[in-house]
Design an enzyme around this catalytic site. Structure first.
Site, PDB file in Angstrom:
ATOM      1  N   LYS A  51       0.877  -1.176   0.000  1.00 33.61           N
ATOM      2  CA  LYS A  51       0.000   0.000   0.000  1.00 33.61           C
ATOM      3  C   LYS A  51       0.911   1.222   0.000  1.00 33.61           C
ATOM      4  O   LYS A  51       1.220   1.791   1.046  1.00 33.61           O
ATOM      5  CB  LYS A  51      -0.900  -0.046   1.242  1.00 33.61           C
ATOM      6  CG  LYS A  51      -2.283   0.506   0.975  1.00 33.61           C
ATOM      7  CD  LYS A  51      -3.248   0.092   2.030  1.00 33.61           C
ATOM      8  CE  LYS A  51      -4.421   1.031   2.120  1.00 33.61           C
ATOM      9  NZ  LYS A  51      -5.014   1.459   0.874  1.00 33.61           N
ATOM     10  N   LEU A  89      -4.673  -5.493  -3.955  1.00 32.21           N
ATOM     11  CA  LEU A  89      -4.477  -5.354  -2.516  1.00 32.21           C
ATOM     12  C   LEU A  89      -5.446  -6.324  -1.842  1.00 32.21           C
ATOM     13  O   LEU A  89      -6.624  -6.389  -2.222  1.00 32.21           O
ATOM     14  CB  LEU A  89      -4.800  -3.921  -2.076  1.00 32.21           C
ATOM     15  CG  LEU A  89      -4.651  -3.679  -0.568  1.00 32.21           C
ATOM     16  CD1 LEU A  89      -3.181  -3.603  -0.173  1.00 32.21           C
ATOM     17  CD2 LEU A  89      -5.354  -2.402  -0.144  1.00 32.21           C
TER      18      LEU A  89
HETATM   19  N1  PMP Z   1      -7.744  -1.793  -3.314  1.00 34.23           N
HETATM   20  C1  PMP Z   1      -7.151  -0.585  -3.296  1.00 34.23           C
HETATM   21  C2  PMP Z   1      -6.280  -0.182  -4.430  1.00 34.23           C
HETATM   22  C3  PMP Z   1      -7.369   0.280  -2.229  1.00 34.23           C
HETATM   23  O1  PMP Z   1      -6.777   1.483  -2.204  1.00 34.23           O
HETATM   24  C4  PMP Z   1      -8.230  -0.110  -1.172  1.00 34.23           C
HETATM   25  C5  PMP Z   1      -8.506   0.816  -0.032  1.00 34.23           C
HETATM   26  N2  PMP Z   1      -7.539   0.728   0.968  1.00 34.23           N
HETATM   27  C6  PMP Z   1      -8.824  -1.388  -1.227  1.00 34.23           C
HETATM   28  C7  PMP Z   1      -8.553  -2.199  -2.314  1.00 34.23           C
HETATM   29  C8  PMP Z   1      -9.711  -1.881  -0.113  1.00 34.23           C
HETATM   30  O2  PMP Z   1      -8.965  -2.193   1.036  1.00 34.23           O
HETATM   31  P1  PMP Z   1      -9.599  -2.168   2.489  1.00 34.23           P
HETATM   32  O3  PMP Z   1     -10.806  -3.049   2.459  1.00 34.23           O
HETATM   33  O4  PMP Z   1      -8.534  -2.716   3.369  1.00 34.23           O
HETATM   34  O5  PMP Z   1      -9.957  -0.754   2.788  1.00 34.23           O
END
Ligand code: PMP
Length: 287
Positions: free
Chosen positions: A149, A206
């Protein structure tokens, strides 16, 4: 508004980072976005763990342990008198002379910004979002792994610009092999033939914390969940589509490119169960 900056809580206008910070110069750093409900940060341990994973994948040593990071997050929320908050924790490589070498930087910069986060309008969950499949392809996991991230967000921003151009709320990216990956800030799910589908981690995404929770809830409900490599036409022909992330939770999609989708029972039910999970977590954490 107050910001946490390197061990101190400072007024927002004084929260400045040097132009020599490698986060600014090279996008060299990592971050997490979290959400607090009634003063409790949902899934804080999982977010901190992912932050440490991102740090390790870019060879960055976070000078705090997880307990100190957690205290800093709560301190910032409290300094702003917030109960329901959006939390952005950024750690950059820090200040250093020009040049890519991380060794030029002595000390990472640690920043926590919070703002009030109310629920998204109910009407939006009822209506669903308009989403496009972008021309911009997702970073190849062998190049910049989306599991990091990182502060390098141009890949997502280019897709976001495409979404804006088409008056859409979110853009889903394919990888270079034409397989679905994720949205610019969200993970993607679609439902058809009594099965829930979502791109697998190895497509280059992610591993969203919300995604993980939703997969768990769906399985518990007896829904078959398939993580895999899917194409545009797989998702086009689905009965329901929704996206997930920490702030939006489970958000239905009612339009994908030229196609329309109902806000169906599966999305509604998973959203409801997700909300219940949040409530239980907050209650347990308090106790
Ligand atoms: N993919 C990307 C590219 C993101 O930026 C996010 C937001 N953090 C997510 C997926 C979703 O992740 P999360 O459920 O941990 O917020």
């Amino acid at each position: 508004m107050y910001v946490y900056l390197n061990d101190r809580i400072v007024p927002a206008e004084d929260a400045v980072v040097s132009v020599f910070d490698h986060g600014f110069l090279y996008g060299d750093g990592i971050y997490e976005t979290m959400r607090a409900y009634n003063g409790i940060v949902f899934m804080i341990d999982e977010h901190i763990e992912r932050l440490f994973r991102s740090a390790s994948l870019i060879g960055l040593k976070i000078p705090y342990d997880s307990q100190k990071l957690k205290s800093a997050i709560y301190e910032t929320i409290q300094a702003n008198g917030l109960e329901n908050a959006y939390i952005r924790l950024t750690i950059s490589r820090g200040c250093g002379s020009l040049g890519l070498d991380p060794e030029f930087c002595q000390k990472p910069s640690i920043v926590i910004i919070v703002k009030e986060q109310k629920d998204y309008p109910k009407a939006l969950y009822k209506k669903g979002l308009k989403v496009i499949i972008a021309q911009t392809r997702r970073n190849l996991k062998e190049a910049i792994n989306p599991r990091i991230k990182s502060l390098n967000f141009l890949n997502n921003i280019l897709a976001k610009l495409e979404a804006k151009e088409k008056n859409a709320n979110e853009a889903i990216m394919l990888n270079v092999y034409g397989k679905l990956t994720e949205g610019t800030i969200s993970n993607v799910f679609f439902y058809k033939n009594n099965m829930l589908f979502t791109p697998s981690i190895d497509c280059g995404i992610l591993d969203g914390i919300t995604r993980g929770i939703v997969i768990g809830i769906a399985k518990k409900q007896g829904i078959e969940v398939k993580e895999g490599k899917f194409t545009k036409s797989d998702i086009y022909t689905s009965q329901e589509i929704f996206i997930t992330n920490t702030t939006m939770e489970v958000m239905p999609v009612s339009e994908l490119d030229e196609n329309k989708y109902p806000v169906g029972e599966i999305s509604k039910n998973l959203r409801k169960l997700y909300r219940q999970k949040v409530k239980t977590y907050i209650r347990n954490y308090r106790n």
